[in-house]
Design an enzyme around this catalytic site. Structure first.
Site, PDB file in Angstrom:
ATOM      1  CG  ASP A  67      -0.332   0.160   2.379  1.00  0.00           C
ATOM      2  OD1 ASP A  67       0.894   0.523   2.580  1.00  0.00           O
ATOM      3  OD2 ASP A  67      -1.036   0.094   3.457  1.00  0.00           O
ATOM      4  CG  ASP A  79      -3.726   3.174   0.813  1.00  0.00           C
ATOM      5  OD1 ASP A  79      -4.516   2.688   1.765  1.00  0.00           O
ATOM      6  OD2 ASP A  79      -2.626   3.257   1.394  1.00  0.00           O
TER       7      ASP A  79
END
Length: 382
Positions: free
Chosen positions: A259, A302
């Protein structure tokens, strides 16, 4: 009349009778022989005709069986909406034409970035090119070609000698070509070949178009709308499938879960709309560095993942280094330069898709705790 004369006359008459009997016997034998010859000739004619009728009947039965099989294959083409299955059935039906050794389908470009789809039976699809239409763009009913090779060409029996192509058209729009090929020298295509191939394309074109629409719809359902990567549902489906495949064939399987560091701070600073643009750009950069066989996905927020078939930890480390480099190489909009952290792992003998993902996800959190902008490799079996 004297006794001697009577004896002579009697002897003469007896000789005549014997001669007559001999003549009658000879005539009778000749008649029987002539009759036998006529009967024999009739029998031979009948036997010949029976042989011809037997061959004609066998040929008719074979043609009926071929037509029955062909009708069955033609009917099965429209029995699926899976593109690979529709193409496979069409190619199979094409190679069942007499004297045909290979078949190829080329579907024209679909979409701005989409290339042609090529499928083949009896020859390698990679690098294969379908027979094209006239160079001036005219709409030909069919295209027939023959190929000549240099003297002494290798494997003359395996070379393609000729081909016949017919357009695939749906609602008056050409969507590609179906071509059949022969390796028999001197084989020429006649009107019956053309008729059968056109009948096949009439059945195949609507089925191919339906399968194409279904595939496009399914692809859209499998994609994340924001990033264009595969979505979370697709990720878990493919991870389970690749785990099962790797176990079955004793193959390697790598997994990266990563991420963007401090993305919440980025969102708070530039806003969610600008943050979405950052995610889209980051995903675009990821697509540029993954291999063709890799499966990049957006797992949520994300967080991203890349499934790596036929790969171990070493390949996962190399790919993450490329991901780090491409995402951090240049600023992304208002967010500036970004950094990523990752958990890496590889499939173990006792793994299923859930344990594999959990191990990589746990390694990601340990990378975060260790200072971010780095990767942690989980214990792996390869």
């Amino acid at each position: 009349m004297t006794h001697h004369a009577l004896i002579v006359i009697s002897a003469a008459l007896g000789g005549c009778v014997v001669l007559l009997a001999m003549l009658l016997a000879l005539v009778s034998r000749r008649s029987r022989r002539s009759a036998d010859e006529r009967v024999g000739a009739v029998v031979q004619t009948l036997e010949k005709r029976m042989g011809e009728l037997t061959q004609e009947l066998a040929g008719a039965v074979e043609r009926a069986e071929d037509e029955g099989r062909r009708s069955r294959f033609l009917g099965e083409i429209a029995g699926s909406i899976e593109m690979d299955e529709v193409l496979g059935r069409t190619l199979d039906a094409g190679t069942r034409l007499g004297g045909i050794d290979a078949a190829l389908i080329r579907l024209d470009e679909r979409g701005k970035d989409g290339g042609p789809t090529v499928a083949a039976h009896g020859l390698a699809a990679d690098g294969a090119e379908a027979i094209a239409g006239p160079p001036d763009g005219s709409r030909a009913r069919a295209i027939e070609v023959s190929y000549r090779y240099p003297d002494g060409a290798e494997d003359p029996a395996g070379l393609i000698r000729g081909g016949l192509a017919v357009p695939l058209e749906e609602s008056g729009v050409r969507i590609g070509y179906l071509a059949v090929y022969t390796r028999t020298s001197g084989r020429r295509f006649d009107d019956d070949d053309l008729r059968q191939l056109e009948e096949l394309t009439e059945r195949a074109a609507p089925a191919i178009e339906n399968a194409q629409r279904f595939r496009e719809a399914r692809q859209l359902a499998d994609l994340d709308a924001l990033t264009g990567l595969h979505n979370r549902r697709y990720f878990h489906e493919m991870l389970a499938r690749e785990c099962a495949r790797a176990h079955r064939y004793n193959r390697k399987l790598g997994l990266i879960v990563f991420d963007i560091d401090d993305f919440k701070v980025v969102n708070d600073r530039i806003g969610h709309l600008a943050g979405d643009a950052v995610l889209a750009e980051a995903a675009s950069r990821v697509r540029e560095v993954v291999r063709t066989a890799d499966i990049p996905c957006r797992v949520g927020g994300d967080e991203f993942a890349v499934i790596m078939p036929e790969s171990g930890i070493e390949q996962a480390e190399q790919l993450f280094a490329r991901i780090q480099s491409t995402i951090g190489a240049h600023p992304i909009g208002q967010a500036g330069r970004l950094h990523v952290s990752a958990g890496l792992t590889a499939l173990k003998a006792e793994d299923d898709s859930i344990s594999l993902f959990e191990r990589a996800d746990d390694a990601l959190y340990r990378a975060k705790e260790a200072g971010k902008s780095q990767s942690v490799t989980a214990n792996s079996g390869a």
